[in-house]
Each structure stands twice: as structure tokens, then as C-alpha cells.
Design an enzyme around this catalytic site. Structure first.
Site, short mmCIF file in Angstrom:
data_model
loop_
_atom_site.label_atom_id
_atom_site.label_comp_id
_atom_site.label_asym_id
_atom_site.label_seq_id
_atom_site.Cartn_x
_atom_site.Cartn_y
_atom_site.Cartn_z
N ASP A 174 133.93 33.20 41.42
CA ASP A 174 132.62 33.66 40.92
C ASP A 174 131.53 33.37 41.95
O ASP A 174 131.79 32.83 43.01
CB ASP A 174 132.30 32.99 39.58
CG ASP A 174 132.11 31.49 39.72
OD1 ASP A 174 132.83 30.88 40.53
OD2 ASP A 174 131.24 30.91 39.04
N GLU A 209 143.08 31.80 40.78
CA GLU A 209 141.70 31.77 41.29
C GLU A 209 141.70 30.96 42.59
O GLU A 209 142.68 30.27 42.90
CB GLU A 209 140.73 31.14 40.27
CG GLU A 209 139.27 31.32 40.69
CD GLU A 209 138.25 31.06 39.58
OE1 GLU A 209 138.64 30.73 38.45
OE2 GLU A 209 137.03 31.20 39.87
N ASP A 241 151.01 36.37 40.79
CA ASP A 241 150.02 36.83 41.76
C ASP A 241 149.24 38.01 41.17
O ASP A 241 149.48 39.16 41.52
CB ASP A 241 150.72 37.23 43.07
CG ASP A 241 149.74 37.62 44.14
OD1 ASP A 241 148.54 37.30 44.01
OD2 ASP A 241 150.16 38.28 45.12
N HIS A 290 142.22 35.73 42.12
CA HIS A 290 141.04 35.95 41.26
C HIS A 290 139.83 35.55 42.10
O HIS A 290 139.45 34.38 42.15
CB HIS A 290 141.15 35.11 39.99
CG HIS A 290 140.00 35.28 39.06
ND1 HIS A 290 139.95 36.26 38.10
CD2 HIS A 290 138.83 34.60 38.94
CE1 HIS A 290 138.81 36.17 37.42
NE2 HIS A 290 138.11 35.17 37.92
#
Ligand SMILES: [Ca+2]
Ligand SMILES: [Ca+2]
Length: 582
Positions: free
Chosen positions: A185, A556, A547, A505
Site C-alpha cells: 500500500d 505482500e 504466488d 501484493h
């Protein structure tokens, strides 16, 4: 014209090679090894996923066997119950490109044996932080095909209602530029930045000679500072903006109200806030700024005033934390009292004894003042835990055991660190993958790969204190683990290895339209918890990996995971000559 016999043999070898390449993918899955390779003088092992006790061969790319050995069954089966066998080819030391061949099974992925074998991956794990930079366009010159527009100028950040006071009422605009995006993020969290920045600073402090030679091709590569410190300073300068100059307290995080979609950083333009100050964030900040003050002091010509500013900020933060020793960041409670609601990563911690020890340790090593050591001793307890964002005591101990002169009680702390390393490495060669990582099923929680990396740091520390090669070999084996000698058969570092993580991610890697993910990032790793709702192919703890870019509980990436693998890979490179010493 009659064909020349030599030519014919070469052609046959080439055909065999091509056929074998086609077969490699399925057989290579069964032969687990460091897919990058091995140092000539270090241990070299592959783990075979079958109870085979036949011969194995080390072969060149032309199919010539250069070493023959026998598979040996592991003492214990894997978590899945499968019996494994080990191919040990440590005795073969000639540089080159090879594969393992096992009759009835086939070939491993190709790998190299050569000096500085981990140099490229070690550099990449630090360069990964450059790719995480906020407030900066990534130029093609440095970022290659992953170049991108700047995201998040963060020059107009709002004081959230939870962080408001008389001097900075709700809605006050502050500038809080730079820093690294935390993970997949785009938010910036002090608690997690703290451990990440500290781990990279520790790498520099432990291996300054080697780290001075590491060039990362970043915008600061031609200045007079080691590149790793340039990278650290990008985040450190952001951290300094997170302190309220009016009282010394530190905001827990700089964040959107909620996570962005999987979009590029420059498309993520929602308002950003700094939220409530907390004891954990403030003590972590005090620790990192004290450590930075000590390390950056010798660069006062290149960085005028920065070390002094860091120490001043550290003392102010520490003093705030002494007055506010138990301010928990409880996001749910905060959302009941204040709007807008914040639903991004909480990094909530309720126990601050370890944060206090860490901050006091760094301040003691930097200033030499006994009062800080008294705080360390007073708050100490015998429990030893690997560093994680909410458990930071060991980071303080790492700094304390370097301080000279080294007398009681520092000797006692050193003994505690060594005991921890001894316990950890005891019987490490008895489990299926013959690594410290995976001795216990408890190793496989969320972010398990960072456990492997943080174990590696502890083992390197123990090696530096004792010069016992067992610790160095165990540290290298954990790096082997991360690069493919493991339960899933993946190399977990993007861009390195024949079968490496391709779909982390990670918003930029997903949204940029480029097939290859940004290189040098480490996936979180096996975790049977499936907190993201994405099914993993096996719930055996060490195999619970997929994956898939939706699988944030295993795939992530995060700065606090990349920092310890950067430490481990670079420390191993710095120490590589020691493998050959008797
Ligand atoms: Ca530089
Ligand atoms: Ca804690």
C-alpha cells in the site's frame, strides 16, 4: 563428407541438453536449492522431495558430470510428512554453471558457483527501497523499465481530529514529504518505518567497509555518502516531519482513510492525514533518531546539522514518552471518537517495555549517559524474541553489545543474545530443509520470511561475537531457504531465481502493466492462516504459499521484511571470505 566423431558427440550432448531443459520444470520442482547459487568455499546443499538414497550428479550445461555423490535421508520428515533427502556437494568448489541430475527424477534449475554470488540480489534488496520512495518521480536512468511518475507529494497533509491540539487544530496543513511506502500500500507508518530504518542502519554500522563499496544507481550515487545511507535518509527526513514540534510526540502514521485500489502511486490522490500520537511510535522514533545521530555524526560535512537535529528530536520524543508511557494506538476506539474513520494498517501494540528498552539502549550507546542504561536494566526481562514491529528489544541489544568498553551488565546482555542464537541453531541440520528456519511450525506466521531473515541477523551477530563458523553456515542456509531451498520451491525474492515470486501484493507491480514485478522485493512467505481468503495449495506450514497478488497474507511485500533480508544478504556478501577459513 563423414561427420567428425567429436562434432557428433557435441551435437548429441546439445540435443540431450535441450530435451533435459524441457524436462527441467517438473523435475526442478522436486530438487530444492538456492536458485541463485553458491560460493566456491561454502556449504552447498539441495533437498530432494523423495526418500531417494541413490546417486546424484553435478553436471555442466553440456551434460558432463563433474561430481557424484549419494543422497542421504533427512533425520526428520517435512511438516507435510514427506521424507526428504539431501544432496551435499560442498566438496565441489570449481566456479561455473551447473545443474544437479538425479536418475529417474531429472534436473534441477541451473545455478552458479562463484565468488560474490549474492552480490546482485544483495544490492537489489536495498534498491527495492528506492522503488518504494514517495514524493519522487522514478527516472528511467535509475528505475529502468519500472520508471514512473512521482506519487504522494505529501506537502498538504491534514491533522486528523485524533491528533489535534491547540497549536495544531484539526485540519491544520503540514508538510510531510519523502519516506518509503510501507508495503503493498501507499501509507507511511512510523512503527514499521522504525524497525526498517534501524535494520538498514544496523547493516551499515556492522559492515561499514563493505557498505561503502555498494553502489545502487540511485539519484544520490555520485555524492559523497554511502548509497545505503542516502536511501535511509530519504525515510529518516520523513520521520522527522512526523514529530509535533510543540511537544515532541510522534504521530502514529500518515495515511489515507482507507486502502487505495490497485493503482499507480500518482493516481492515488485521496486526502492524507496524520493521526493520533502514540507511545510505540514515539519511542521507536526516539530509538531510530538516536541511532542515526550516532552513525551520521561522522558525515557532518555532507549532512550539516542532521546528526544534531536527530539527537535533539530523539531526546524530545523520549521525554514525551516518559510523560505518556501508555498511549495505545487503538484504531477501533479512535474511530468511535473521531471522524473520518481510518481503516488502513493499524500496527497497534499494547506493550511498550521493549520499545522503552530499545530507545534507552540507543540513547545510551549514542550519549554514554548512565541513566539510559539504568532504564534498560530496570525494564529488562529474560524473554528473547526475534525483532518484529511490535517486539523491538533485540534491536536495542544489538546496539548495546557493540558498545565498548564491554563490561557488566553489557556482558550479561551479550551472553543472553548468544544463548538465544545457540538455542535457535541447535539441531538446525536435523529438519527437512536443514535450516534454522522451519525448526518450528511457529516460524510460519504472517510475514514468515522475515523470521528467516531476522534469524539470519541474529546468527550473523553470534558469528561476529564468537567467530564460530556454525553460525555463519546457518545464516547462509537461511538465505538458501529464501532463494529456493524450502517447502514451496519458490525463490521469494522478485527477479532472482528460475522460479521466483511474480505476482506480489504490491500496487505498483500490479498496476504498471509490466510483466516482471519490481525486483529485489521479498514476499511475506508461507502462512497457513489464509487471512486474505485466498486458498493456498497446502496447509503444511512451510508449503502454505501461493504466488497470487490477491493473497496479501502470503504474498505482500513490506519494508520491515525487506530490511532484514537486505541485512542478511549483504552481511553474507561482506563475510564471504570467511567461508574458506578453517
Ligand atoms: Ca551516495
Ligand atoms: Ca512492543
Amino acid at each position: 563428407m563423414r561427420p567428425n566423431k567429436q562434432l557428433l558427440l557435441t551435437l548429441m550432448a546439445c540435443c540431450n541438453y535441450l530435451i533435459s531443459i524441457a524436462q527441467t520444470n517438473s523435475s526442478a520442482q522436486k530438487i530444492r536449492l538456492n536458485q541463485v547459487g553458491f560460493y566456491p568455499d561454502a556449504e552447498k546443499k539441495a533437498i530432494v522431495t523423495s526418500a531417494d538414497t541413490g546417486k546424484f550428479y553435478l553436471q555442466t550445461s553440456l551434460g558432463q558430470s563433474v561430481f557424484t555423490g549419494r543422497l542421504v535421508l533427512d533425520t526428520q520428515p517435512a511438516f507435510s510428512g514427506k521424507q526428504m533427502a539431501v544432496a551435499n556437494f560442498t566438496k565441489f568448489v570449481t566456479p561455473g554453471t551447473y545443474r544437479i541430475f538425479i536418475p529417474l527424477m531429472g534436473y534441477s534449475y541451473p545455478f552458479n558457483i562463484k565468488p560474490s554470488i549474492h552480490k546482485s540480489v544483495a544490492d537489489a534488496t536495498i534498491k527495492a527501497f528506492y522503488y518504494q520512495r514517495a514524493s519522487l518521480p522514478l527516472a528511467e536512468k535509475y528505475a529502468g523499465k519500472w520508471h514512473r511518475a512521482a506519487g504522494h507529494p505529501d506537502n498538504k497533509v491534514l491533522i486528523h481530529a485524533s491528533a489535534a491540539n491547540n497549536k495544531r487544530p484539526e485540519g491544520t496543513i503540514i508538510s510531510s514529504r519523502r519516506g518509503w511506502y510501507d508495503a503493498g500500500d501507499y501509507n507511511k507508518y512510523i512503527v514499521n518505518s522504525g524497525i526498517s530504518t534501524a535494520t538498514l542502519l544496523l547493516l551499515y554500522e556492522d559492515f561499514p567497509g563493505y557498505m561503502n563499496t555498494v553502489k545502487l544507481n540511485i539519484p544520490e550515487s555520485n555524492n559523497q555518502l554511502p548509497d545505503i545511507l542516502d536511501e535511509v535518509i530519504w525515510n529518516l527526513r520523513w520521520m522527522l516531519t512526523m514529530q509535533d514540534p510543540n511537544d515532541g510526540g510522534v504521530y502514529h502514521k500518515l495515511t489515507n482513510t482507507k486502502f487505495d485500489a490497485m493503482i499507480m502511486p500518482d493516481k492515488a490522490v485521496k486526502p492524507r492525514y496524520v493521526v493520533q500520537k502514540g507511545t510505540a511510535a514515539t519511542l521507536d522514533f526516539a530509538a531510530v533518531t538516536a541511532q542515526a545521530a550516532r552513525i551520521l555524526k561522522k558525515f557532518h560535512h555532507q549532512l550539516p546539522g542532521l546528526a544534531d537535529s536527530c539527537l535533539k528530536a530523539s531526546l524530545q520524543a523520549y521525554s514525551w514518552a516518559l510523560k505518556n508511557p501508555n498511549v495505545i494506538y487503538d484504531q477501533d476506539l479512535m474511530n468511535k471518537k473521531f471522524k473520518p474513520e481510518i481503516t488502513t494498517g493499524a500496527y497497534g501494540d499494547k506493550y511498550f517495555a521493549d520499545e522503552l528498552i530499545w530507545a534507552a539502549s540507543e540513547l545510551y550507546v549514542t550519549t554514554g549517559k548512565e541513566e539510559y542504561l539504568k532504564t534498560v536494566i530496570a525494564g529488562d526481562d529474560p524473554k528473547m524474541l526475534l525483532p518484529a514491529w511490535g517486539n523491538v528489544k533485540l534491536l536495542g541489544y544489538y546496539s548495546l553489545i557493540k558498545k565498548q568498553p564491554h563490561t557488566h551488565p553489557l556482558l550479561e546482555i551479550e551472553a543472553r543474545v548468544l544463548n538465544f542464537a545457540r538455542d535457535l541453531s541447535f539441531n538446525a541440520d536435523k529438519n527437512a530443509y536443514q535450516t534454522v528456519m522451519g525448526k518450528s511450525a511457529n516460524n510460519f506466521n504472517w510475514g514468515s520470511n522475515s523470521n528467516a531473515a531476522n534469524q539470519g541477523i541474529l546468527l550473523i551477530k553470534a558469528y561476529q561475537l564468537t567467530h564460530d563458523k556454525r553460525y555463519l553456515n546457518c545464516a547462509l542456509a537461511n538465505l538458501d531457504y529464501l532463494l529456493g531451498r524450502n517447502g514451496s520451491g519458490y525463490s521469494y525474492i522478485t527477479g532472482y531465481g528460475s522460479k521466483s515470486t511474480m505476482n506480489p501484493h504490491h500496487r505498483p507491480s500490479t498496476a504498471d502493466g509490466i510483466v516482471e514485478p519490481i525486483p529485489g522485493l521479498m514476499a511475506g512467505g508461507p502462512n497457513p492462516g489464509m487471512q486474505d481468503g485466498v486458498k493456498v495449495p497446502s496447509i503444511a506450514p512451510d508449503e502454505a504459499y501461493v504466488d497470487d497478488d490477491r493473497a496479501y497474507a502470503v504474498n505482500e511485500v513490506a519494508i520491515n521484511w525487506n530490511a532484514p533480508v537486505a541485512y542478511l544478504a549483504n552481511a553474507i556478501e561482506a563475510l564471504q571470505k570467511d567461508f574458506g577459513r578453517r
